[in-house]
Motif scaffolding. Structure first.
Motif, short mmCIF file in Angstrom:
data_model
loop_
_atom_site.label_atom_id
_atom_site.label_comp_id
_atom_site.label_asym_id
_atom_site.label_seq_id
_atom_site.Cartn_x
_atom_site.Cartn_y
_atom_site.Cartn_z
N PRO A 2 34.09 21.10 -27.63
CA PRO A 2 32.71 21.38 -27.22
C PRO A 2 32.55 21.30 -25.70
O PRO A 2 33.23 20.50 -25.04
N HIS A 3 31.69 22.14 -25.18
CA HIS A 3 31.50 22.22 -23.73
C HIS A 3 31.04 20.89 -23.13
O HIS A 3 31.43 20.53 -22.02
N TRP A 4 30.24 20.13 -23.87
CA TRP A 4 29.72 18.87 -23.34
C TRP A 4 30.81 17.83 -23.09
O TRP A 4 30.62 16.91 -22.31
N SER A 5 31.95 17.98 -23.75
CA SER A 5 33.02 16.99 -23.58
C SER A 5 34.07 17.43 -22.57
O SER A 5 35.19 16.93 -22.58
N SER A 6 33.70 18.34 -21.70
CA SER A 6 34.66 18.88 -20.73
C SER A 6 35.09 17.83 -19.70
O SER A 6 34.35 16.91 -19.38
N HIS A 7 36.28 18.02 -19.22
CA HIS A 7 36.82 17.25 -18.10
C HIS A 7 37.66 18.24 -17.30
O HIS A 7 37.84 19.38 -17.72
N PRO A 8 38.16 17.86 -16.13
CA PRO A 8 38.98 18.80 -15.36
C PRO A 8 40.16 19.30 -16.20
O PRO A 8 40.75 18.54 -16.97
N ARG A 9 40.50 20.58 -16.06
CA ARG A 9 41.60 21.17 -16.81
C ARG A 9 42.93 20.60 -16.34
O ARG A 9 43.20 20.53 -15.14
N VAL A 10 43.73 20.18 -17.30
CA VAL A 10 45.09 19.71 -17.01
C VAL A 10 46.04 20.43 -17.95
O VAL A 10 45.68 20.76 -19.08
N PHE A 11 47.23 20.70 -17.48
CA PHE A 11 48.25 21.33 -18.30
C PHE A 11 49.12 20.23 -18.91
O PHE A 11 49.46 19.26 -18.24
N ILE A 12 49.42 20.40 -20.20
CA ILE A 12 50.14 19.38 -20.96
C ILE A 12 51.55 19.87 -21.25
O ILE A 12 51.74 20.95 -21.80
N ASP A 13 52.55 19.08 -20.88
CA ASP A 13 53.95 19.43 -21.10
C ASP A 13 54.39 18.96 -22.49
O ASP A 13 54.59 17.77 -22.71
N VAL A 14 54.49 19.90 -23.42
CA VAL A 14 54.91 19.57 -24.78
C VAL A 14 56.37 19.95 -25.03
O VAL A 14 56.82 19.96 -26.17
N SER A 15 57.11 20.24 -23.98
CA SER A 15 58.49 20.70 -24.14
C SER A 15 59.40 19.61 -24.72
O SER A 15 60.48 19.92 -25.21
N HIS A 16 58.98 18.36 -24.67
CA HIS A 16 59.79 17.26 -25.19
C HIS A 16 59.21 16.69 -26.47
O HIS A 16 59.54 15.57 -26.85
N GLY A 17 58.33 17.43 -27.11
CA GLY A 17 57.77 16.97 -28.39
C GLY A 17 56.28 16.80 -28.32
O GLY A 17 55.53 17.73 -28.53
N GLU A 18 55.82 15.61 -28.00
CA GLU A 18 54.39 15.29 -28.02
C GLU A 18 53.97 14.74 -26.66
O GLU A 18 54.71 14.02 -26.01
N ALA A 19 52.73 15.08 -26.26
CA ALA A 19 52.18 14.57 -25.01
C ALA A 19 50.67 14.45 -25.19
O ALA A 19 50.08 15.10 -26.05
N SER A 20 50.06 13.61 -24.38
CA SER A 20 48.62 13.43 -24.51
C SER A 20 47.91 13.71 -23.20
O SER A 20 48.49 13.61 -22.12
N CYS A 21 46.64 14.05 -23.32
CA CYS A 21 45.80 14.34 -22.16
C CYS A 21 45.46 13.02 -21.45
O CYS A 21 45.03 12.07 -22.11
N PRO A 22 45.64 12.96 -20.14
CA PRO A 22 45.33 11.72 -19.43
C PRO A 22 43.82 11.43 -19.35
O PRO A 22 43.44 10.29 -19.10
N TYR A 23 42.98 12.43 -19.60
CA TYR A 23 41.53 12.22 -19.54
C TYR A 23 40.95 11.78 -20.86
O TYR A 23 40.25 10.78 -20.94
N CYS A 24 41.21 12.53 -21.93
CA CYS A 24 40.55 12.25 -23.21
C CYS A 24 41.48 11.69 -24.27
O CYS A 24 41.02 11.24 -25.32
N GLY A 25 42.79 11.72 -24.02
CA GLY A 25 43.74 11.16 -24.96
C GLY A 25 44.12 12.07 -26.11
O GLY A 25 44.92 11.67 -26.96
N THR A 26 43.57 13.28 -26.17
CA THR A 26 43.95 14.21 -27.23
C THR A 26 45.45 14.43 -27.16
O THR A 26 46.01 14.65 -26.09
N ARG A 27 46.11 14.34 -28.31
CA ARG A 27 47.55 14.50 -28.37
C ARG A 27 47.90 15.92 -28.77
O ARG A 27 47.26 16.50 -29.64
#
Length: 65
Positions: A24-49
């Motif tokens: 949802p637009h209301w939960s926006s934070h600055p865009r970050v690119f997530i490196d999943v090349s090694h399996g799993e990674a999480s967003c440093p802002y919201c923690g979404t994995r």
């Protein structure tokens, strides 16, 4: 403690970024690119994995255009 969601992404979704288009637009934070090349990674802002779909593989393209 509530665990953050795990979103599986395929090769067609690369590069992975957060917030993703389904958030949802209301939960926006600055865009970050997530490196999943090694399996799993999480967003440093919201923690979404994010995880690369186990049926997909990441390959390096060494050909020049």
């Amino acid at each position: 403690m509530m665990q953050t969601p795990l979103l599986k992404v395929g090769m067609d979704a690369l590069p992975v970024f957060c917030p993703n288009p389904q958030m949802p637009h209301w939960s926006s934070h600055p865009r970050v690119f997530i490196d999943v090349s090694h399996g799993e990674a999480s967003c440093p802002y919201c923690g979404t994995r994010y995880a690369l779909d186990h049926h997909a593989t990441v390959t390096s393209d060494t050909t020049s255009v």
